[in-house]
Design a protein around this motif. Structure first.
Motif, mmCIF file in Angstrom:
data_model
loop_
_atom_site.group_PDB
_atom_site.id
_atom_site.type_symbol
_atom_site.label_atom_id
_atom_site.label_comp_id
_atom_site.label_asym_id
_atom_site.label_seq_id
_atom_site.Cartn_x
_atom_site.Cartn_y
_atom_site.Cartn_z
ATOM 1 N N VAL A 29 0.861 -1.184 0.000
ATOM 2 C CA VAL A 29 0.000 0.000 0.000
ATOM 3 C C VAL A 29 0.895 1.231 0.000
ATOM 4 N N VAL A 30 0.597 2.187 -0.874
ATOM 5 C CA VAL A 30 1.368 3.427 -0.941
ATOM 6 C C VAL A 30 0.847 4.341 0.173
ATOM 7 N N THR A 31 1.633 4.445 1.250
ATOM 8 C CA THR A 31 1.168 5.179 2.427
ATOM 9 C C THR A 31 0.985 6.671 2.157
ATOM 10 N N ALA A 32 1.763 7.237 1.257
ATOM 11 C CA ALA A 32 1.617 8.664 0.963
ATOM 12 C C ALA A 32 0.239 8.963 0.365
ATOM 13 N N GLU A 33 -0.317 8.014 -0.376
ATOM 14 C CA GLU A 33 -1.635 8.209 -0.985
ATOM 15 C C GLU A 33 -2.775 7.810 -0.056
ATOM 16 N N HIS A 34 -2.506 6.899 0.872
ATOM 17 C CA HIS A 34 -3.583 6.344 1.690
ATOM 18 C C HIS A 34 -3.334 6.548 3.183
ATOM 19 N N ASP A 35 -2.646 7.632 3.533
ATOM 20 C CA ASP A 35 -2.284 7.874 4.937
ATOM 21 C C ASP A 35 -3.509 7.985 5.847
ATOM 22 N N THR A 36 -4.596 8.557 5.337
ATOM 23 C CA THR A 36 -5.780 8.700 6.191
ATOM 24 C C THR A 36 -6.405 7.349 6.550
ATOM 25 N N LYS A 37 -6.243 6.369 5.671
ATOM 26 C CA LYS A 37 -6.787 5.037 5.952
ATOM 27 C C LYS A 37 -6.016 4.339 7.078
ATOM 28 N N PHE A 38 -4.784 4.754 7.305
ATOM 29 C CA PHE A 38 -3.967 4.143 8.357
ATOM 30 C C PHE A 38 -4.149 4.835 9.712
ATOM 31 N N GLU A 39 -4.848 5.976 9.746
ATOM 32 C CA GLU A 39 -5.012 6.707 11.007
ATOM 33 C C GLU A 39 -5.672 5.853 12.087
ATOM 34 N N ALA A 40 -6.623 5.040 11.710
ATOM 35 C CA ALA A 40 -7.317 4.186 12.683
ATOM 36 C C ALA A 40 -6.389 3.146 13.298
ATOM 37 N N PHE A 41 -5.244 2.920 12.660
ATOM 38 C CA PHE A 41 -4.290 1.913 13.128
ATOM 39 C C PHE A 41 -3.047 2.535 13.750
ATOM 40 N N GLY A 42 -3.052 3.849 13.950
ATOM 41 C CA GLY A 42 -1.929 4.505 14.606
ATOM 42 C C GLY A 42 -1.020 5.285 13.677
ATOM 43 N N GLY A 43 -1.359 5.431 12.417
ATOM 44 C CA GLY A 43 -0.540 6.211 11.489
ATOM 45 C C GLY A 43 0.113 5.346 10.426
ATOM 46 N N THR A 44 0.934 5.985 9.602
ATOM 47 C CA THR A 44 1.494 5.289 8.446
ATOM 48 C C THR A 44 2.488 4.193 8.806
ATOM 49 N N LEU A 45 3.077 4.221 10.000
ATOM 50 C CA LEU A 45 3.961 3.114 10.387
ATOM 51 C C LEU A 45 3.195 1.799 10.484
ATOM 52 N N ALA A 46 1.883 1.892 10.591
ATOM 53 C CA ALA A 46 1.053 0.684 10.643
ATOM 54 C C ALA A 46 1.092 -0.078 9.323
ATOM 55 N N ALA A 47 1.638 0.519 8.282
ATOM 56 C CA ALA A 47 1.756 -0.177 6.999
ATOM 57 C C ALA A 47 2.574 -1.453 7.148
ATOM 58 N N PHE A 48 3.431 -1.516 8.168
ATOM 59 C CA PHE A 48 4.258 -2.700 8.375
ATOM 60 C C PHE A 48 3.605 -3.705 9.324
ATOM 61 N N ASP A 49 2.458 -3.357 9.881
ATOM 62 C CA ASP A 49 1.699 -4.299 10.684
ATOM 63 C C ASP A 49 0.848 -5.116 9.710
ATOM 64 N N PRO A 50 1.020 -6.424 9.674
ATOM 65 C CA PRO A 50 0.300 -7.225 8.672
ATOM 66 C C PRO A 50 -1.212 -7.050 8.701
ATOM 67 N N LEU A 51 -1.801 -7.026 9.877
ATOM 68 C CA LEU A 51 -3.251 -6.894 9.972
ATOM 69 C C LEU A 51 -3.725 -5.545 9.426
ATOM 70 N N ALA A 52 -3.069 -4.474 9.835
ATOM 71 C CA ALA A 52 -3.440 -3.138 9.355
ATOM 72 C C ALA A 52 -3.228 -3.034 7.850
ATOM 73 N N ASN A 53 -2.119 -3.557 7.359
ATOM 74 C CA ASN A 53 -1.821 -3.481 5.932
ATOM 75 C C ASN A 53 -2.853 -4.254 5.118
ATOM 76 N N LEU A 54 -3.229 -5.420 5.590
ATOM 77 C CA LEU A 54 -4.246 -6.204 4.882
ATOM 78 C C LEU A 54 -5.587 -5.488 4.880
ATOM 79 N N ARG A 55 -5.960 -4.936 6.032
ATOM 80 C CA ARG A 55 -7.257 -4.241 6.094
ATOM 81 C C ARG A 55 -7.295 -3.040 5.157
ATOM 82 N N VAL A 56 -6.255 -2.234 5.179
ATOM 83 C CA VAL A 56 -6.213 -1.056 4.304
ATOM 84 C C VAL A 56 -6.074 -1.498 2.849
ATOM 85 N N GLY A 57 -5.211 -2.469 2.593
ATOM 86 C CA GLY A 57 -5.008 -2.950 1.222
ATOM 87 C C GLY A 57 -6.282 -3.479 0.594
ATOM 88 N N VAL A 58 -7.082 -4.199 1.365
ATOM 89 C CA VAL A 58 -8.345 -4.731 0.839
ATOM 90 C C VAL A 58 -9.289 -3.589 0.483
#
Length: 142
Positions: A29-58
């Motif tokens: 997931v390109v965090t620069a484009e989808h940063d707001t989707k990661f806010e619920a998971f604690g911010g863009t560093l959540a991109a490396f959390d598998p669960l958060a990445n899968l949820r946002v990626g889906v």
């Protein structure tokens, strides 16, 4: 099986994968484009959390398929992005081929080792990652 196929092509089941255009995690997931989707998971560093990445990626993949008028191949091309039409097409074809192979494997032998191997590898890799405290809580619920 579609998500497994995307993960296999995008990151080879590596939750710490990083692409050249800022794509991160299992689903790249390109965090620069989808940063707001990661806010619920604690911010863009959540991109490396598998669960958060899968949820946002889906969610991003669903949006891409919707934008493509419901066409899965075109939605995959939009999701895979990068601005290189041939690479997008090649990657979309690899995802669809992997998906088909996963489906055939499941039909031939339920619990096929090809999928199990990827899941075990993902589990081993995520155990080695020291997640941010706010992300540990999410991981514990999965």
């Amino acid at each position: 099986t579609l998500i497994l196929a995307v993960v296999a092509v995008q990151s080879s089941f590596n939750p710490l994968a990083q692409g050249t255009v800022g794509a991160q995690g299992l689903m790249h997931v390109v965090t620069a484009e989808h940063d707001t989707k990661f806010e619920a998971f604690g911010g863009t560093l959540a991109a490396f959390d598998p669960l958060a990445n899968l949820r946002v990626g889906v969610v991003v993949l669903q949006d891409s398929v919707r934008r493509a008028g419901g066409s899965l191949p075109e939605g995959l091309r939009l999701y895979l992005g990068g601005g290189h039409p041939q690479r997008e097409t090649d990657a979309a074809q690899r995802v669809l081929a992997n998906r088909e192979q996963f489906v055939l494997d499941q039909r031939a032998a339920p619990g096929a080792p090809q999928i199990d191997r990827g899941a075990r590898r993902l589990h081993r890799q995520t155990e080695q990652v020291d997640f941010h405290p706010s992300l540990r809580r999410l991981r514990d619920y999965s």
